[in-house]
Design a protein around this motif. Sequence first.
Motif, short mmCIF file in Angstrom:
data_model
loop_
_atom_site.label_atom_id
_atom_site.label_comp_id
_atom_site.label_asym_id
_atom_site.label_seq_id
_atom_site.Cartn_x
_atom_site.Cartn_y
_atom_site.Cartn_z
N GLU A 161 -5.47 -12.71 -45.90
CA GLU A 161 -6.57 -12.96 -46.86
C GLU A 161 -6.10 -12.87 -48.31
N SER A 162 -4.82 -12.61 -48.54
CA SER A 162 -4.34 -12.28 -49.89
C SER A 162 -4.21 -13.48 -50.82
N GLY A 163 -4.10 -14.69 -50.25
CA GLY A 163 -3.85 -15.86 -51.09
C GLY A 163 -2.40 -15.98 -51.55
N LEU A 164 -1.54 -15.06 -51.13
CA LEU A 164 -0.12 -15.13 -51.48
C LEU A 164 0.60 -16.15 -50.59
N ASP A 165 1.86 -16.44 -50.92
CA ASP A 165 2.71 -17.28 -50.06
C ASP A 165 3.35 -16.35 -49.03
N TRP A 166 2.58 -16.02 -48.00
CA TRP A 166 3.00 -14.99 -47.05
C TRP A 166 3.61 -15.59 -45.79
#
Length: 224
Positions: A161-166
């Motif tokens: 849910e972080s919106g990072l490039d995970w």
Amino acid sequence: MTHHDDTQSTASDSPVLILGATSGIGALTVDEALDRGLRVRGFARGADAMDPREGLEPCVGDAQKPEDLLRALQGVSAVIYALGVKERPAMVWREETLFSRTTAALIDAMQATGVRRLVAVTGFGAGRSRDAMSALEKLGHNAVLGRVYDDKSRQESLIMESGLDWTIARPVILTKGARTGTARVLREPDEWRNGLISRSDVAAYLVDAVIDGLDIQRDVVLAR
């Protein structure tokens, strides 16, 4: 093509931050990244005991402290999260929160510092991969590691849910074996299965994921 090469060289000029750099998969990932010529900022409470090496910047800190994470993130190109917990009898009955707490703090700090790339190690049986376990596997897993994996599942939700490039990498059962170079990255849920994999092969994938931008916003299982 030239543009791609430029971005590669810029990325390699900035260090990669490795959390959990002094033990287990984290320590092997430090070795792997340095062997491939990356600069590494090795973050751990005992980082000051790391052997000095070309390209390594030890960074003493506690992953539960936002101020330590903010300091560690300055100027890095990517983060590899490889924190683990020591196996101990209390794992069976005591609630585990280390993974979700440190991940929540890390995500906030990454968003504050503008670092976008996160590669996190969890484990087979966390999050969506739990459905790929047989009934027998679930039984044994829950009895011993249930509370740890409940927290790894919370951790995975936070990352997704972080919106990072995970990237979420879930190794199957870990061995101390040598790096084989033949580990498989199981990307589709219908391929997910249990098995064995060496920590060294996991470390190689984590570094590949950073260097080559693999599996962005994907959760994968790593197996032999």
